[in-house]
Design a protein around this motif. Sequence first.
Motif, PDB file in Angstrom:
ATOM      1  N   THR A  60       0.868  -1.177   0.000  1.00  0.00           N
ATOM      2  CA  THR A  60       0.000   0.000   0.000  1.00  0.00           C
ATOM      3  C   THR A  60       0.905   1.228   0.000  1.00  0.00           C
ATOM      4  O   THR A  60       1.826   1.291   0.815  1.00  0.00           O
ATOM      5  N   PRO A  61       0.684   2.175  -0.914  1.00  0.00           N
ATOM      6  CA  PRO A  61      -0.367   2.211  -1.920  1.00  0.00           C
ATOM      7  C   PRO A  61      -0.342   0.979  -2.833  1.00  0.00           C
ATOM      8  O   PRO A  61       0.721   0.440  -3.144  1.00  0.00           O
ATOM      9  N   ILE A  62      -1.551   0.586  -3.279  1.00  0.00           N
ATOM     10  CA  ILE A  62      -1.667  -0.595  -4.122  1.00  0.00           C
ATOM     11  C   ILE A  62      -0.927  -0.400  -5.433  1.00  0.00           C
ATOM     12  O   ILE A  62      -0.313  -1.342  -5.958  1.00  0.00           O
ATOM     13  N   LYS A  63      -0.969   0.804  -5.978  1.00  0.00           N
ATOM     14  CA  LYS A  63      -0.314   1.048  -7.263  1.00  0.00           C
ATOM     15  C   LYS A  63       1.179   1.264  -7.035  1.00  0.00           C
ATOM     16  O   LYS A  63       1.725   2.354  -7.148  1.00  0.00           O
ATOM     17  N   SER A  64       1.845   0.171  -6.692  1.00  0.00           N
ATOM     18  CA  SER A  64       3.286   0.172  -6.421  1.00  0.00           C
ATOM     19  C   SER A  64       3.908  -1.055  -7.072  1.00  0.00           C
ATOM     20  O   SER A  64       3.233  -2.064  -7.320  1.00  0.00           O
ATOM     21  N   VAL A  65       5.200  -0.968  -7.326  1.00  0.00           N
ATOM     22  CA  VAL A  65       5.956  -2.049  -7.957  1.00  0.00           C
ATOM     23  C   VAL A  65       7.257  -2.220  -7.189  1.00  0.00           C
ATOM     24  O   VAL A  65       7.914  -1.237  -6.839  1.00  0.00           O
ATOM     25  N   SER A  66       7.642  -3.449  -6.929  1.00  0.00           N
ATOM     26  CA  SER A  66       8.928  -3.709  -6.277  1.00  0.00           C
ATOM     27  C   SER A  66       9.609  -4.864  -6.996  1.00  0.00           C
ATOM     28  O   SER A  66       8.985  -5.596  -7.758  1.00  0.00           O
ATOM     29  N   GLY A  67      10.892  -5.035  -6.741  1.00  0.00           N
ATOM     30  CA  GLY A  67      11.562  -6.166  -7.352  1.00  0.00           C
ATOM     31  C   GLY A  67      13.060  -6.024  -7.453  1.00  0.00           C
ATOM     32  O   GLY A  67      13.682  -5.309  -6.657  1.00  0.00           O
ATOM     33  N   ILE A  68      13.625  -6.688  -8.447  1.00  0.00           N
ATOM     34  CA  ILE A  68      15.072  -6.810  -8.562  1.00  0.00           C
ATOM     35  C   ILE A  68      15.500  -6.736 -10.030  1.00  0.00           C
ATOM     36  O   ILE A  68      14.745  -7.122 -10.932  1.00  0.00           O
ATOM     37  N   ILE A  69      16.696  -6.207 -10.232  1.00  0.00           N
ATOM     38  CA  ILE A  69      17.312  -6.127 -11.555  1.00  0.00           C
ATOM     39  C   ILE A  69      18.770  -6.564 -11.417  1.00  0.00           C
ATOM     40  O   ILE A  69      19.463  -6.120 -10.502  1.00  0.00           O
ATOM     41  N   GLY A  70      19.232  -7.406 -12.299  1.00  0.00           N
ATOM     42  CA  GLY A  70      20.634  -7.784 -12.300  1.00  0.00           C
ATOM     43  C   GLY A  70      21.465  -6.765 -13.064  1.00  0.00           C
ATOM     44  O   GLY A  70      21.011  -6.231 -14.086  1.00  0.00           O
ATOM     45  N   VAL A  71      22.676  -6.468 -12.586  1.00  0.00           N
ATOM     46  CA  VAL A  71      23.558  -5.513 -13.269  1.00  0.00           C
ATOM     47  C   VAL A  71      24.964  -6.100 -13.367  1.00  0.00           C
ATOM     48  O   VAL A  71      25.390  -6.893 -12.536  1.00  0.00           O
ATOM     49  N   GLY A  72      25.668  -5.688 -14.411  1.00  0.00           N
ATOM     50  CA  GLY A  72      27.036  -6.162 -14.616  1.00  0.00           C
ATOM     51  C   GLY A  72      27.418  -6.088 -16.085  1.00  0.00           C
ATOM     52  O   GLY A  72      26.571  -5.848 -16.946  1.00  0.00           O
ATOM     53  N   PRO A  73      28.693  -6.322 -16.405  1.00  0.00           N
ATOM     54  CA  PRO A  73      29.155  -6.213 -17.794  1.00  0.00           C
ATOM     55  C   PRO A  73      28.691  -7.359 -18.687  1.00  0.00           C
ATOM     56  O   PRO A  73      28.717  -7.246 -19.912  1.00  0.00           O
ATOM     57  N   LYS A  74      28.256  -8.468 -18.099  1.00  0.00           N
ATOM     58  CA  LYS A  74      27.928  -9.657 -18.889  1.00  0.00           C
ATOM     59  C   LYS A  74      26.429  -9.916 -19.007  1.00  0.00           C
ATOM     60  O   LYS A  74      26.022 -10.951 -19.543  1.00  0.00           O
TER      61      LYS A  74
END
Length: 247
Positions: free
Chosen positions: A208-222
């Motif tokens: 809450t607020p319901i209109k929300s987003v969460s998560g993960i992203i991978g980063v790196g040169p490869k």
Amino acid sequence: MTYKELSYSDLKISASDIYVQMGYDNHVPDAAVRSEMSRIVEEVKAFLHPRYCFMVKRGSLSVENEELTMGQRFAIGKIIARQLRGSEAFALFICTAGTEYEDYQRRLMRDGDMVRVFIADALGSVIAEKCADQMELSLQESIDKLQWNRTNRFSPGYCGWHVSEQQKLFPLFNQQQADSSGAAAAGNGATIAGNPCGVELTASSLMTPIKSVSGIIGVGPKVRYLDYTCGLCDFKNCFKKRMKQRK
């Protein structure tokens, strides 16, 4: 931790983005719906304060065990584990349309105009996703100096990653805030009453607020950003799937 508050214009939302979320796909709604949508958009522009925060952390990925360990052990599932292969680090993020927008939706519900409620619900989903798009651009800018790339973003509740794992993700933001020093930590706005980016997590792992987003992203040169492999996911109401089908 990086935190930013945006305006409606920052999100670069097109009318067709909202039509797709409303279920019109490549079609255009009738004049009455378009007029009501334009009216709602103008109302929202006056008060909207979407925001995002993200942080980058080292972690240990086991593709074989379908797990990611970063202080917490996340059971991310096969699809996401494979997409994160080669990551040097991982960006955790939370994006939200904001409490102001949730208050607006509640007012519309009290008024009982279900057409406006429907349009506002669709618009709120687009706002949250477009806010996440802006977060990704900011993340990419921060890793460009390392000549790193990013993967797609992945959220609990999608691609085999159970939504209950939100309970492991949110404490990492609060810990990061606690580890930050002095006035910079107190003044960057990234947490409100202990809730990262002003987003609260319920006992049932909903935000809450319901209109929300969460998560993960991978980063790196490869790693690299790929077109979403929607055929591997059975979630039918995904914003990314709708946008892909429109093309």
